[in-house]
Scaffold this motif. Structure first.
Motif, PDB file in Angstrom:
ATOM      1  N   GLN A  25       1.267  -1.560  -0.100  1.00 45.38           N
ATOM      2  CA  GLN A  25       0.388   0.060  -0.407  1.00 45.38           C
ATOM      3  C   GLN A  25       0.587   1.011  -0.051  1.00 45.38           C
ATOM      4  O   GLN A  25       0.631   2.059  -0.755  1.00 45.38           O
ATOM      5  CB  GLN A  25      -1.168   0.113   1.387  1.00 45.38           C
ATOM      6  N   ASP A  29       0.921   3.849  -2.752  1.00 42.85           N
ATOM      7  CA  ASP A  29       0.617   5.694  -2.339  1.00 42.85           C
ATOM      8  C   ASP A  29       1.437   6.658  -2.943  1.00 42.85           C
ATOM      9  O   ASP A  29       1.209   7.625  -3.057  1.00 42.85           O
ATOM     10  CB  ASP A  29       0.080   5.933  -0.921  1.00 42.85           C
ATOM     11  N   GLU A  32       0.847   7.037  -6.301  1.00 42.10           N
ATOM     12  CA  GLU A  32       0.067   7.767  -6.815  1.00 42.10           C
ATOM     13  C   GLU A  32      -0.506   9.578  -6.324  1.00 42.10           C
ATOM     14  O   GLU A  32       0.265  10.563  -7.261  1.00 42.10           O
ATOM     15  CB  GLU A  32      -1.773   7.594  -5.481  1.00 42.10           C
ATOM     16  N   ASN A 131       0.593   8.289   3.449  1.00 46.27           N
ATOM     17  CA  ASN A 131       0.899   6.924   4.473  1.00 46.27           C
ATOM     18  C   ASN A 131       2.179   7.303   5.384  1.00 46.27           C
ATOM     19  O   ASN A 131       3.097   8.127   4.722  1.00 46.27           O
ATOM     20  CB  ASN A 131       1.635   5.597   3.126  1.00 46.27           C
TER      21      ASN A 131
END
Length: 250
Positions: A25, A29, A32, A131
């Motif tokens: 993840q 992130d 992104e 994050n």
């Protein structure tokens, strides 16, 4: 292989052999955040859908425009600076969307994408990365230093004069640039990236004209190409690049 979709870009997926969901993840992130930043800088959005595959066995990162795929050769899921460096570079190719994969001026696009990678690595420590794994001091330090670490002392200064590059006596240089465009070891391209970076750091809206690199024409000289692109841009991006390539011949 685990697949995860990017939260704000559901048409972009990340494939990776990673069992630790938090690490996976964090990488999603990170990508992104990079896409969002480069969309803003380039004033352009990536073609969709897009599949990002992390393959430690890949010989080098690559962007397959027609297959809507970017492959990264990240060797360690925790080494996120390497992932950011590679992804920023390949995303730059994706945004330029050049139809000339074997162009004789591919080295110039490679240098621009190298510059984009370094720009993003400089920006990441100052970005609001939500994050928690990406907020660590270790990651921020790695983001700041990865581009220089990855190049080591291999940078090779060379004559950036257009007339010299276009001349018959520079056949050897042009062949070196052609080979470096397909290699992980690219001392001349790294040097050019060093010279290009200040152009964009001083005025960041110039990034939007980088996508004009797709119009580099194999039938024209470097001099003519730069003159043509200088007339097309919304900013003075290519004018500044032309000035860089007008240094006196040594």
């Amino acid at each position: 292989m685990t697949t995860i979709k990017l939260k704000k870009y559901p048409d972009i997926s990340l494939d990776m052999d990673e069992r630790n969901q938090k690490n996976l993840q964090a990488l999603a992130d990170l990508f992104e955040a990079i896409i969002k930043k480069m969309e803003f800088r380039f004033k352009s959005s990536p073609m969709l859908p897009l599949k990002i595959s992390v393959d430690p066995n890949a010989s080098n990162p690559v962007c397959y425009i027609h297959q809507h795929k970017i492959i990264l050769s990240v060797t360690n899921s925790l080494y996120r600076a390497q992932a950011a460096y590679q992804f920023s570079h390949e995303l730059c190719h994706w945004l330029i969307n050049s139809p000339y994969v074997t162009s004789r001026f591919q080295w110039l696009e490679e240098a621009l994408c190298e510059t984009a990678s370094r720009h993003i690595l400089h920006e990441l420590p100052h970005m609001n990365l939500r994050n928690r794994l990406l907020q660590s001091a270790t990651d921020k330090t790695a983001f700041r230093h990865y581009s220089s670490i990855s190049r080591g002392a291999a940078v090779q200064p060379w004559n950036l004069n257009c007339a010299y590059i276009d001349s018959a006596k520079s056949d050897g240089l042009r062949e070196s640039l052609r080979k470096e465009s397909r290699s992980n070891l690219r001392p001349h391209i790294w040097y050019l990236g060093d010279q290009l970076l200040p152009i964009f750091e001083h005025q960041k809206d110039r990034w939007q004209d980088v996508i004009l690199a797709k119009d580099l024409n194999d039938e024209l000289s470097l001099t003519s190409n730069l003159q043509t692109l200088s007339q097309q841009g919304k900013t003075d991006c290519w004018e500044k690049i032309s000035i860089l390539f007008s240094v006196p011949t040594t």
